[in-house]
Enzyme design. Structure first.
Site, short mmCIF file in Angstrom:
data_model
loop_
_atom_site.label_atom_id
_atom_site.label_comp_id
_atom_site.label_asym_id
_atom_site.label_seq_id
_atom_site.Cartn_x
_atom_site.Cartn_y
_atom_site.Cartn_z
N HIS A 1 -22.97 50.88 24.09
CA HIS A 1 -22.12 50.90 25.28
C HIS A 1 -21.01 49.90 25.04
O HIS A 1 -21.26 48.81 24.50
CB HIS A 1 -22.91 50.52 26.53
CG HIS A 1 -24.02 51.46 26.86
ND1 HIS A 1 -25.25 51.03 27.33
CD2 HIS A 1 -24.11 52.80 26.78
CE1 HIS A 1 -26.04 52.09 27.53
NE2 HIS A 1 -25.37 53.17 27.20
N GLU B 1 -22.83 57.63 24.50
CA GLU B 1 -22.79 58.66 25.54
C GLU B 1 -21.77 58.29 26.60
O GLU B 1 -22.11 58.04 27.76
CB GLU B 1 -24.19 58.90 26.16
CG GLU B 1 -25.19 57.75 26.01
CD GLU B 1 -25.03 56.66 27.06
OE1 GLU B 1 -24.13 56.76 27.89
OE2 GLU B 1 -25.82 55.71 27.02
#
Length: 337
Positions: free
Chosen positions: A252, A290
């Site tokens: 992230h 993601e």
């Protein structure tokens, strides 16, 4: 270039000056103003390196520095051919050089060079942690190594002329910075983690206690600019959405400082982050992410760094794009210099 012209001075990856001078067709490298190695380099096609002098006290360091310099100066060069009279035992054992087809010929392959863990990892743990399987919350995964503390990665980015480094987040030192970044409207729109100092202390403390997530601060020239979470995918919420391997890592990413945004900066820090994760454990074959499927800018930046979008899928809180970068692809197309 005139025969006696001085070349640029740069830095080896951890705090030392490496300088080069070209004279009479020779390339002379000095480390901290001490002669290290003198080469004759023929650059017709694949560069061919002949050694005229090497410091007898540190021949491996000299060979490493020469490979680093030449690969940095020739960003598209994939292979350096060395012609040596003596077998470079340490260089062969480490993978810095591999034997060529002819006697006395040795090759430095860019894809192998950038997989050497040192000096990029410094004092960080570089030994492979032994494997023993565990089951956590119904998920079978390897026992993870204890988390590192402090600086874990440092490299001089020759394109930016800056140091790029990664260190672990320290809650007491970094909490206010993290809080400010998360409450930036641009960041909050994608992370959705705006909140108070108390809320962010709790958020970071939970991650600190979680063995599957490592929180990192990214720095340019030792100035913090970004926050990263690196996680083991097998134990993460992403695992049900693709065939996660035991050592896949996920990321992230948050850039908090406005002056460090832009594609040239992303190219530097994203390469550094992925490079660190592949070096941290040689069993890691993929790095995944993601981002939100509508975050076209970040997806584009990742594709520029050889990630590919495998698919889109639905988390409970967002529509996500599954971005994947394989180890072989990263090093074969390595843009590090």
């Amino acid at each position: 270039m005139p025969s006696d012209a001085a070349l640029q001075t740069t830095h080896t990856p951890r705090w030392r000056s490496l300088s080069a001078e070209q004279r009479d067709g020779l390339l002379c490298l000095s480390l901290e103003a001490r002669p290290l190695i003198t080469l004759r380099v023929h650059t017709y096609g694949t560069p061919v390196v002949q050694v005229e002098y090497v410091c007898s006290q540190r021949p491996y360091q000299a060979q490493w520095a020469a490979c680093y310099w030449l690969l940095s100066q020739h960003a598209t060069c994939q292979t350096l051919t060395w012609q040596l009279h003596e077998v470079p035992t340490q260089a062969l054992a480490s993978g810095l050089l591999v034997s060529g087809e002819q006697s006395g010929q040795y090759l430095c392959e860019r894809a192998l060079f950038w997989q050497l863990p040192q000096p990029w990892l410094g004092d960080a743990q570089t030994a492979v942690y032994p494997q023993q399987m565990r089951i956590t919350a119904g998920k079978r995964h390897p026992l993870r190594a204890p988390k590192p503390r402090g600086e874990v990665y440092r490299r001089f980015d020759a394109r930016l002329g800056s140091w790029v480094s990664l260190r672990t987040l320290d809650i007491e030192h970094d909490l206010e910075r993290f809080n400010r970044w998360q409450n930036e409207p641009r960041v909050e729109a994608f992370w959705q983690e705006g909140g108070s100092l108390a809320q962010h202390r709790e958020y970071l403390a939970k991650l600190e206690a979680d063995p599957h997530t490592l929180t990192l601060i990214g720095c340019f020239d030792d100035q913090p600019f970004a926050y990263f979470e690196a996680y083991w995918a097998k134990e993460d919420r992403i695992a049900p959405f693709y065939q996660a391997d035991d050592y896949d890592r996920g990321i992230h990413m948050l850039v908090g400082e406005q002056q460090h945004r832009g594609p040239h900066k992303v190219a530097s820090w994203l390469c550094a982050l992925v490079h660190y994760l592949f070096l941290d454990d040689p069993r890691t074959q993929r790095v995944v992410a993601e981002p939100r499927a509508d975050n076209a800018r970040m997806i584009g930046y990742m594709q520029d760094q050889c990630f590919h979008c495998d698919k889109e899928f639905d988390f409970p809180h967002k529509r996500a794009a599954l971005m994947i970068l394989g180890r072989e692809r990263f090093f074969d197309r390595c843009a590090l210099i």
